[in-house]
Write a protein that holds these residues in place. Structure first.
Motif, PDB file in Angstrom:
ATOM      1  N   LYS A  90      49.855  86.767   1.603  1.00  0.00           N
ATOM      2  CA  LYS A  90      50.603  87.922   2.078  1.00  0.00           C
ATOM      3  C   LYS A  90      49.653  88.920   2.732  1.00  0.00           C
ATOM      4  CE  LYS A  90      54.610  86.612   0.519  1.00  0.00           C
ATOM      5  NZ  LYS A  90      55.741  86.367   1.428  1.00  0.00           N
ATOM      6  N   GLY A  91      50.179  89.637   3.669  1.00  0.00           N
ATOM      7  CA  GLY A  91      49.438  90.749   4.248  1.00  0.00           C
ATOM      8  C   GLY A  91      49.591  91.977   3.370  1.00  0.00           C
ATOM      9  N   GLN A  92      48.662  92.869   3.495  1.00  0.00           N
ATOM     10  CA  GLN A  92      48.753  94.095   2.692  1.00  0.00           C
ATOM     11  C   GLN A  92      50.043  94.829   3.034  1.00  0.00           C
ATOM     12  OE1 GLN A  92      45.276  96.385   1.741  1.00  0.00           O
ATOM     13  NE2 GLN A  92      43.935  94.936   2.773  1.00  0.00           N
ATOM     14  N   GLY A  93      50.733  95.265   1.999  1.00  0.00           N
ATOM     15  CA  GLY A  93      51.994  95.962   2.186  1.00  0.00           C
ATOM     16  C   GLY A  93      53.220  95.057   2.117  1.00  0.00           C
ATOM     17  N   GLN A  94      52.987  93.751   2.153  1.00  0.00           N
ATOM     18  CA  GLN A  94      54.123  92.837   2.089  1.00  0.00           C
ATOM     19  C   GLN A  94      54.555  92.589   0.650  1.00  0.00           C
ATOM     20  OE1 GLN A  94      52.631  89.362   4.335  1.00  0.00           O
ATOM     21  NE2 GLN A  94      54.109  89.897   5.929  1.00  0.00           N
ATOM     22  N   LYS A  95      55.808  92.121   0.499  1.00  0.00           N
ATOM     23  CA  LYS A  95      56.301  91.741  -0.824  1.00  0.00           C
ATOM     24  C   LYS A  95      55.809  90.344  -1.168  1.00  0.00           C
ATOM     25  CE  LYS A  95      60.716  94.196  -1.003  1.00  0.00           C
ATOM     26  NZ  LYS A  95      62.181  94.068  -1.151  1.00  0.00           N
TER      27      LYS A  95
END
Lengths: 113, 110
Positions: free
Chosen positions: A13-18
């Motif tokens: 996941k990318g930062q900020g993703q769920k």
């Protein structure tokens, strides 16, 4: 052999993703645990359930973590807004009771880029 | 809080040698489990042994409750024993939460 099933095995996941992970406990095991294992082999207890009720949980002060064990559905652990420090192996375990042996799944490895 | 100390941190053996892994803990443990973690991640329960001695195959676990220590003995090690071994305790029968040690990394060479 443990029959605890965790999915997915890996998620990126990318930062900020769920990030959402699921766990099916062994049949007949009403108690479910979630642990986080970091790269230094440190285990952090996150939460446990008996049936659908929360028994214990850490102070998820960041409010980014949530977990549930609905009846007739897999248990889940969700991170609302992933951070790099959340990169870890998330382990689910189940047992027949709080005083019994814990059986673990294979884990879901989260990598936050 | 509870502390679980495992030693050694790592161990290298030649196949056929024996290994003794130690676990010391800071508070009374009503539950003590030894786990083996595959390199791929799955934690396998080896023993639930809050007191006394238990055997399974080439493995023996001995827990001396009043001395707050437990050991895991592996006899005639095999390359497939390679992995990480964890000791974990919980203080009360009505709490499921386990406190883990940092593990012993075992490498068995052919």
């Amino acid at each position: 052999n443990s029959k605890v099933i965790q999915t997915p095995r890996y998620l990126v996941k990318g930062q900020g993703q769920k990030a959402k992970m699921r766990c099916i406990p062994e049949k007949g095991h009403p108690v479910v645990f979630w642990y986080q294992q970091n790269k230094n082999n440190e285990f952090k207890f996150l939460i446990n359930f008996q049936n659908q009720e929360v028994l214990q949980q850490i102070d998820m002060t960041e409010k980014r973590f949530s977990a549930e064990c609905p009846s007739n559905s897999p248990c889940s652990l969700e991170i609302q807004s992933s951070e790099a420090g959340d990169s870890a192996l998330y382990l689910c375990a189940s047992s027949q009771g709080s005083g019994n042996t814990l059986y673990f799944g294979e884990g879901s490895r989260l990598i936050v880029v | 809080g509870q502390q679980v100390q495992q030693s050694p941190a790592s161990l290298v053996l030649q196949e056929g040698e024996n290994a003794e892994l130690q676990c010391n803990f800071s508070s009374t443990a009503t539950r003590l489990q030894w786990f083996y973690q595959h390199p791929g991640g799955r934690l396998v329960s080896l023993f639930y042994n809050p007191s006394g001695t238990k055997h399974t195959g080439r493995l023996t676990s001995t827990t001396v409750t009043n001395e707050r220590r437990s050991s895991l003995h592996i006899s005639s090690s095999q390359t497939t024993d390679s992995g990480t071994y964890f000791c974990a305790i919980s203080p009360g029968a009505n709490t499921g939460k386990l406190t883990f040690g940092h593990g012993t990394i075992l490498r068995v060479h052919p």
